[in-house]
Design a protein around this motif. Sequence first.
Motif, PDB file in Angstrom:
ATOM      1  N   MET A  27       0.829  -1.205   0.000  1.00 36.96           N
ATOM      2  CA  MET A  27       0.000   0.000   0.000  1.00 36.96           C
ATOM      3  C   MET A  27       0.868   1.261   0.000  1.00 36.96           C
ATOM      4  O   MET A  27       0.535   2.248  -0.660  1.00 36.96           O
ATOM      5  CB  MET A  27      -0.952   0.001   1.188  1.00 36.96           C
ATOM      6  N   GLN A  28       2.008   1.236   0.698  1.00 32.67           N
ATOM      7  CA  GLN A  28       2.912   2.389   0.710  1.00 32.67           C
ATOM      8  C   GLN A  28       3.508   2.628  -0.678  1.00 32.67           C
ATOM      9  O   GLN A  28       3.612   3.764  -1.133  1.00 32.67           O
ATOM     10  CB  GLN A  28       4.009   2.200   1.747  1.00 32.67           C
ATOM     11  N   GLU A  29       3.896   1.548  -1.353  1.00 30.96           N
ATOM     12  CA  GLU A  29       4.430   1.663  -2.708  1.00 30.96           C
ATOM     13  C   GLU A  29       3.377   2.224  -3.654  1.00 30.96           C
ATOM     14  O   GLU A  29       3.673   3.092  -4.485  1.00 30.96           O
ATOM     15  CB  GLU A  29       4.888   0.294  -3.223  1.00 30.96           C
ATOM     16  N   VAL A  30       2.161   1.731  -3.518  1.00 31.64           N
ATOM     17  CA  VAL A  30       1.074   2.188  -4.381  1.00 31.64           C
ATOM     18  C   VAL A  30       0.763   3.661  -4.105  1.00 31.64           C
ATOM     19  O   VAL A  30       0.548   4.437  -5.043  1.00 31.64           O
ATOM     20  CB  VAL A  30      -0.179   1.298  -4.199  1.00 31.64           C
ATOM     21  N   ALA A  31       0.765   4.060  -2.851  1.00 37.12           N
ATOM     22  CA  ALA A  31       0.505   5.459  -2.502  1.00 37.12           C
ATOM     23  C   ALA A  31       1.574   6.375  -3.098  1.00 37.12           C
ATOM     24  O   ALA A  31       1.253   7.453  -3.621  1.00 37.12           O
ATOM     25  CB  ALA A  31       0.428   5.625  -0.994  1.00 37.12           C
ATOM     26  N   ALA A  32       2.831   5.959  -3.038  1.00 41.80           N
ATOM     27  CA  ALA A  32       3.909   6.753  -3.626  1.00 41.80           C
ATOM     28  C   ALA A  32       3.720   6.866  -5.137  1.00 41.80           C
ATOM     29  O   ALA A  32       3.870   7.949  -5.721  1.00 41.80           O
ATOM     30  CB  ALA A  32       5.267   6.137  -3.289  1.00 41.80           C
ATOM     31  N   HIS A  33       3.372   5.765  -5.774  1.00 45.27           N
ATOM     32  CA  HIS A  33       3.108   5.754  -7.220  1.00 45.27           C
ATOM     33  C   HIS A  33       1.934   6.672  -7.554  1.00 45.27           C
ATOM     34  O   HIS A  33       2.001   7.464  -8.503  1.00 45.27           O
ATOM     35  CB  HIS A  33       2.816   4.317  -7.672  1.00 45.27           C
ATOM     36  N   ALA A  34       0.866   6.586  -6.775  1.00 49.06           N
ATOM     37  CA  ALA A  34      -0.323   7.408  -7.024  1.00 49.06           C
ATOM     38  C   ALA A  34       0.023   8.891  -6.934  1.00 49.06           C
ATOM     39  O   ALA A  34      -0.475   9.699  -7.729  1.00 49.06           O
ATOM     40  CB  ALA A  34      -1.428   7.053  -6.031  1.00 49.06           C
ATOM     41  N   SER A  35       0.878   9.246  -6.001  1.00 48.69           N
ATOM     42  CA  SER A  35       1.274  10.637  -5.838  1.00 48.69           C
ATOM     43  C   SER A  35       2.102  11.119  -7.022  1.00 48.69           C
ATOM     44  O   SER A  35       1.804  12.158  -7.622  1.00 48.69           O
ATOM     45  CB  SER A  35       2.065  10.798  -4.544  1.00 48.69           C
ATOM     46  N   THR A  42      -3.071  12.835  -1.682  1.00 46.31           N
ATOM     47  CA  THR A  42      -3.770  12.375  -0.488  1.00 46.31           C
ATOM     48  C   THR A  42      -4.687  11.237  -0.899  1.00 46.31           C
ATOM     49  O   THR A  42      -5.451  11.373  -1.857  1.00 46.31           O
ATOM     50  CB  THR A  42      -4.616  13.516   0.139  1.00 46.31           C
ATOM     51  N   ILE A  43      -4.592  10.122  -0.193  1.00 46.72           N
ATOM     52  CA  ILE A  43      -5.429   8.964  -0.484  1.00 46.72           C
ATOM     53  C   ILE A  43      -6.544   8.927   0.553  1.00 46.72           C
ATOM     54  O   ILE A  43      -6.287   8.699   1.735  1.00 46.72           O
ATOM     55  CB  ILE A  43      -4.621   7.644  -0.437  1.00 46.72           C
ATOM     56  N   ASP A  44      -7.774   9.151   0.102  1.00 43.03           N
ATOM     57  CA  ASP A  44      -8.895   9.118   1.045  1.00 43.03           C
ATOM     58  C   ASP A  44      -9.287   7.669   1.340  1.00 43.03           C
ATOM     59  O   ASP A  44      -8.804   6.731   0.695  1.00 43.03           O
ATOM     60  CB  ASP A  44     -10.087   9.932   0.535  1.00 43.03           C
ATOM     61  N   ALA A  45     -10.137   7.486   2.317  1.00 43.79           N
ATOM     62  CA  ALA A  45     -10.517   6.140   2.767  1.00 43.79           C
ATOM     63  C   ALA A  45     -11.181   5.338   1.657  1.00 43.79           C
ATOM     64  O   ALA A  45     -10.914   4.138   1.503  1.00 43.79           O
ATOM     65  CB  ALA A  45     -11.440   6.233   3.981  1.00 43.79           C
ATOM     66  N   ALA A  46     -12.026   5.971   0.851  1.00 41.54           N
ATOM     67  CA  ALA A  46     -12.715   5.257  -0.224  1.00 41.54           C
ATOM     68  C   ALA A  46     -11.718   4.748  -1.265  1.00 41.54           C
ATOM     69  O   ALA A  46     -11.830   3.616  -1.741  1.00 41.54           O
ATOM     70  CB  ALA A  46     -13.768   6.154  -0.870  1.00 41.54           C
ATOM     71  N   THR A  47     -10.727   5.576  -1.601  1.00 40.62           N
ATOM     72  CA  THR A  47      -9.712   5.159  -2.572  1.00 40.62           C
ATOM     73  C   THR A  47      -8.855   4.042  -1.994  1.00 40.62           C
ATOM     74  O   THR A  47      -8.565   3.053  -2.688  1.00 40.62           O
ATOM     75  CB  THR A  47      -8.834   6.353  -2.987  1.00 40.62           C
TER      76      THR A  47
END
Length: 58
Positions: A27-35, A42-47
């Motif tokens: 999830m951390q890798e995906v969040a960095a990629h998304a950014s 910012t990744i909200d709860a629904a995302t």
Amino acid sequence: MTFRLACGDVMPGCNAHFESNDRDSLMQEVAAHASVDHGLHTIDAATADTVAAHIRAA
């Protein structure tokens, strides 16, 4: 156990793939990629829930 995610399952047209032995690390890798690649700073709860639903155990 290995966990995998194809970003294109969440963001159509994206070819990025992620793999990790730990869901939190994935999830951390995906969040960095998304950014960086999708401008989602910012990744909200629904995302986060949508991304988590697409993670597959391999």
